[in-house]
Design an enzyme around this catalytic site. Structure first.
Site, PDB file in Angstrom:
ATOM      1  N   ASP A 139     -27.756  23.390  -4.431  1.00  0.00           N
ATOM      2  CA  ASP A 139     -27.723  22.278  -3.472  1.00  0.00           C
ATOM      3  C   ASP A 139     -26.341  22.067  -2.879  1.00  0.00           C
ATOM      4  O   ASP A 139     -26.165  22.062  -1.655  1.00  0.00           O
ATOM      5  CB  ASP A 139     -28.149  20.963  -4.149  1.00  0.00           C
ATOM      6  CG  ASP A 139     -29.644  20.900  -4.394  1.00  0.00           C
ATOM      7  OD1 ASP A 139     -30.239  21.931  -4.754  1.00  0.00           O
ATOM      8  OD2 ASP A 139     -30.210  19.797  -4.240  1.00  0.00           O
TER       9      ASP A 139
ATOM     10  N   ARG B 186     -20.427   8.405 -13.658  1.00  0.00           N
ATOM     11  CA  ARG B 186     -20.258   8.429 -12.198  1.00  0.00           C
ATOM     12  C   ARG B 186     -18.961   7.798 -11.712  1.00  0.00           C
ATOM     13  O   ARG B 186     -18.261   8.388 -10.884  1.00  0.00           O
ATOM     14  CB  ARG B 186     -21.481   7.785 -11.520  1.00  0.00           C
ATOM     15  CG  ARG B 186     -22.798   8.533 -11.764  1.00  0.00           C
ATOM     16  CD  ARG B 186     -22.678   9.989 -11.398  1.00  0.00           C
ATOM     17  NE  ARG B 186     -23.855  10.780 -11.691  1.00  0.00           N
ATOM     18  CZ  ARG B 186     -23.829  11.897 -12.435  1.00  0.00           C
ATOM     19  NH1 ARG B 186     -22.705  12.324 -12.987  1.00  0.00           N
ATOM     20  NH2 ARG B 186     -24.931  12.590 -12.606  1.00  0.00           N
TER      21      ARG B 186
END
Lengths: 407, 407, 407, 407
Positions: free
Chosen positions: D15, D94
């Site tokens: 991706d 994150r």
């Protein structure tokens, strides 16, 4: 060919009149809808204006009673106050208005709804979440968020020009240096010069506040909802929801009750300044708080207080129609089962004073609490109560090794 | 031989004078301690009275400044309000008084402390938890919870008789039909005829409320604590903690600010009725709330609001000196780091009106929120924001199978 | 002449046998009451023992089904866990036992109830608050808090001696170095050598844990209550409340599920150490949590989570029968309306693994959430959602003047 | 001419490789950035791949230690668990990744950042809120939310084709029927066949779980942070943050600790299913909970528990870098001041058993709590404590007029 039918929340003012015409220009059939929630408005003039501008149909709906009974009363039960100060006068009106708008849209087979709320405010959210919740397939046209629209209408001048070009009657009276919005529950003042939070709002304080002492009794019966108000000076009583609320507005308004100047936090994360007047709501908040504390168990009250804060945030943010707000309303209503009684209060020079209260359901026990009689209470018990509560505190002190070294 | 030394919290009144003599009768040496926390009292007369009644030592301590700085200021930072209404004027005074009492007891080598608080009230708990927390080994003598004492003194008549027998001067002025207590922060009225919650408290409303408009600025600097107040009418400024608070009391008091009649829930589970006047505290509560909302992030504010409610409950219940109250005070103080600014307000006929505010630390962004300029904000974002917030609501509707069958 | 009738919660053990005789010595008529809540006990032997010791009447009551249905099921609905770990196996049993004790006392015209709970524990509170709540006029005799009793019986030796003197059969098996208590919901181990929190509880871990993989399905139907469990290995199903819970206990117990060693905070402010085994309760907690999250709206869940924590504290502290616990139970039950479905899980070597779930009422929308299909979802909306959520964060950063000076 | 420079969070996979090339096609200079947060990855191969695909610069950053110390440790202090089950293994990673990405962007003068997170997930929000909070002017390119991108790449086949056309190496191993993500804290499995919540996750349970008993001691020192772990079987100790966490992962992982299959509520309002393994995190959660309850005052714990839940929601939703999360982290850290001690535990067949604990700061008082010695505790006090707690309950009963009519 029509792009489809739009039900437009129409106020009769310049903005939504321009939107009406602009939507037609874009190829939509437009149905206008104007809700009467107690604002000061010439509804017939608005009807004619909408018709003259090409509305396919015009709905003017009197929602005043359902606004009081289904939206204001739950807020009273909840002691709803956002951020410790704002009584949610606008926020509770929006789901009431949007619910009917969606009903009309479904009934008329309209796939679209539209409104004139701005792109920075809370109202767009309150309107649209209600629409999506009750009519999930609906499409929403919010012109103030559509670049073609807001780039064309960059200020009032652009709207005025467009109005002149398209035969829209334009206001002739000079505009106040702020915007004002009113409904049964409150009047709000914001924008314009008030956007500077330092600018004094003193100019908005009314001069003619009545000074005579005024006493009356709101009654509450189960569950925490006002059913009667009596003016003790003249014996006048009101007994329907709309009459009670309107009467408290009238009396409270004359005395300058419930006026605040605040900075609040919008859902979208901006701070904004608003000046609000909520006379009847303020009287009822104080009266309800009083009778609630009088009749409700202390610990139930604590839990319910938290639910009321949650309710206020949900309503402020536009989630009236949401599973969590349904749930919270249900719980709050449950807590009100014994909230019943009569409060005596006075409205005097901007203040609401509670003077006394009585209730058939009170947990207040005059004999138990009396300083003069012992009642069914052994003072020695308090010694044990205190010492057990101190077990933890003494341990904490012990741990810190402070017993001998510090006071 | 002496049973030991007691430090008695002595008010100079009938009750604690009788307790003083009674403690001596029981074989204790008695040290009296009277804290000046701003009440209206002839401290020198009290000293003489205690000495004449056989107190071994007499301490009269001026705690006014530490009361404002260490107890009232944290309550201001917390926006402390118990059960939505009570500003805790008595509750914040108790740990202040008891802390000094314990210091004296340690210093004087006293194993006992004593007080005249009744066995049904909150104050006994507030005094004693403070004592146990700061002096875990202390022994507490609470005569109103000792059967030998309270069975002997069943009413005021018994106290009067005992006083006459033991040479205790008795009050000559007739007694009000309620009891009254005052300190810097508030005046409270309770008991007597007020124990009937229906009896109107109108008699307590002062007649001579001043009507002229009065504007002044409390300043806050980090962290959420008042440092200056200026009267905009005459330019008078106050800058010490005690002066600021006393001045706001004076002005607020003249205008009848901060008067409430409530029923509250005591820690021990009874409901009681109290009438309170908290003029300066009410002005500061409103001013602090305003500048706090102006400068504090919305979500920090929500969390801090919950901590403030917790703080209020802890202080009401007597847990000022507890690990959890230390923790909560620390967290609240942390939240105040940017709470700085100037509030313009008026005190007018019983009301405090906020008129405007300014701050170097405000999160208010006039350009961002303005209806007239777009600022760094794309209105289209709001569409996505609303639709994402509606995902859940639409799913809920879908589940209920209502899409097609109900509006 | 008798001082009156006492209903004594009688276990058949040494302590309560001594209490029985001692109460008679003090001049009371004694009715013994023994509740069967699933403990391993020879109830008939206990009956005979009580009779032989002079009990006026003996009640042995099988409360197992009502214990599961009226006490354990609400705890399952609440996901009740105290202090993040304790599943309240003792705490939910106490109000169940005391409720029947009070019923018997009323029916038999007894003014007194008595129990053998110690003066430092939680159980005395749980028993007595239930008694006071349901029978406010009752008088409670708690021998372990009466100086004449506890000064006479300072240790086990004193009890043994008293037993011998009064013909009370004494236990012949050696005593474990800890005390153990069991009911349908759990087994607890505490006291003795376990009072040292450092002493390893490894000795209590059972050796014979079964290792084969075991899958079964608890079903839930409205509202969040188990109605069926099926063993997928052998097809065996259970469908009554008592059978379901007992079966999960049996399977879970074999696999060592739900065993914890904790230090907890008692209501009276002490920390105590307990080792608990709650096999069936642990399986149901995990299964219920799973189906609840699957079927309940996210925001309802958040509110309900807070109520569940409150419920757990109330139950732990003994307030099952209180207005606030009634209120919370009502709210929680309301939240369970759509909690319905089937959970597949395995019990394996001390662990409960959830393997999958299905429900007719799920808010899970496979198409909406799928990474492979777009469904009725516009990814662009997320951009607006994020940017609006960032408005506040960017303002905060701006204020700190950090944009240009810090990363 | 370049449109500007983008710092792309690059994984080396299909991706983000396609995104890299596509961004170049769109006219951007692309800097790739790959964070090592403990995932199993050939970082050098990824570097070469990025270079070969035309990255202007390639950053590979070892963030493992700061991930543990600055992100996992605060989660341990908070006992962070989202919706009662999820230990936030992805969510805490994150902000750690995005913080460095923003630092690189600032340092390299890049106006843009980009990532490959999908438009339905939480990660896009977590990345972007961090970016906006720390670099408010940044522009974010999220290809999976850009119609030109996601309409072109409607499935894996489109990506494969594009890869072949543009010389991007394509994976040769067959793809698992789910997607997997790993970092130091956890492994997650989701999507694919797992999107059906009914599909059993049994296939993911590892067969080779070790059965021998394993005991070790995590040590905590102020403030609530692990500083040493010792294997009691072999004496091996670990003392750096990264070593401790990795070692617990290794041991816990072998024993199958911390594996859950859940449905969770994403921030955007969807329910999604995930299977997570968090071995080291689970061991530390249990150990920290234990030592915390052992050393922290009960009421501080209650308040801190609420803050921990808040923290978990904030982190889940992406608000690590927000004023409220800063505030909550500060408060939680404050609460940890006395959280210090040693926990003995075993990891056995998927379970973590606490076996004992000790601490120099414990509030546990063995003498006070002992059933065998009275200590500084008067059992009579408990009577008063209970009766005062019952005042309210008896009043409630009285009000209901049930005393005489109901049990």
């Amino acid at each position: 060919m029509s792009k489809g039918t739009v039900v437009l929340a129409y106020s009769g003012g310049l903005d939504t009149s321009c939107i009406l015409v602009w939507l037609k220009e874009q190829g939509y059939d437009v149905i206008t809808y104007l809700a009467n929630i107690g604002q000061d408005e010439d509804f017939e003039a608005a009807r004619k204006k909408a018709e003259s501008l090409g509305a396919k149909k015009v709905f003017i709906e009197d929602l005043r009673t359902e606004f009081v009974e289904h939206f204001i009363w739950p807020a009273v039960q909840a002691n709803a106050v956002y951020e410790d100060r704002y009584l949610l006068g606008t926020a509770v009106a929006r789901p009431c208005i949007a619910r009917r708008q969606v009903e009309i849209a479904r009934r008329e087979g309209a796939q679209f709804v539209s409104h004139g709320a701005t792109g920075k405010g809370n109202d767009q959210i309150r309107f649209e979440l209600t629409c999506y919740a009750l009519y999930p397939e609906v499409k929403i046209i919010a012109p103030w968020r559509i670049p073609e629209f807001y780039n064309r209408f960059r200020g009032r001048t652009d709207l005025m020009e467009y109005a002149k070009e398209h035969g829209i009657p334009v206001p002739v009276t000079p505009r106040a240096p702020w915007s004002m919005d009113a409904n049964l529950m409150h009047i709000s003042y914001e924008s314009g010069i008030l956007e500077n939070p330092k600018v004094s709002s003193q100019c908005l304080i009314k001069g003619n506040i009545i000074h005579h002492f005024f006493i009356f009794n709101p009654y509450f019966i189960p569950a925490g909802v006002p059913v009667k108000v009596t003016n003790m000076n003249d014996g006048i009583s009101k007994t329907t929801a709309l009459d009670i609320f309107s009467y408290l507005n009238e009396i409270g308004g004359k005395h300058g009750v419930g006026r605040i100047d605040i900075v609040e936090n919008r859902f979208i994360g901006m701070k904004s300044r608003g000046i609000y007047e909520t006379p009847g709501g303020t009287v009822l908040l104080k009266a309800h708080l009083d009778i609630e504390t009088f009749t409700m168990d202390k610990e139930v009250r604590r839990i319910k207080q938290g639910l009321g804060i949650k309710f206020s945030e949900l309503v402020y943010n536009g989630f009236w129609y949401s599973p969590e707000c349904d749930f919270v309303r249900h719980c709050i209503a449950k807590s009100q089962e014994n909230v019943e009684g009569k409060v005596q209060l006075s409205v005097f020079k901007g203040q609401v004073y509670i003077l006394g209260r009585e209730s058939p359901k009170s947990l207040y026990n005059e004999e138990l609490v009396s300083m003069d009689v012992q009642g069914d209470y052994d003072p020695c018990d308090a010694s044990g109560f205190i010492r057990i509560n101190a077990v933890r505190l003494r341990e904490h002190h012990r741990l810190q090794g402070l017993s001998s070294t510090k006071q």
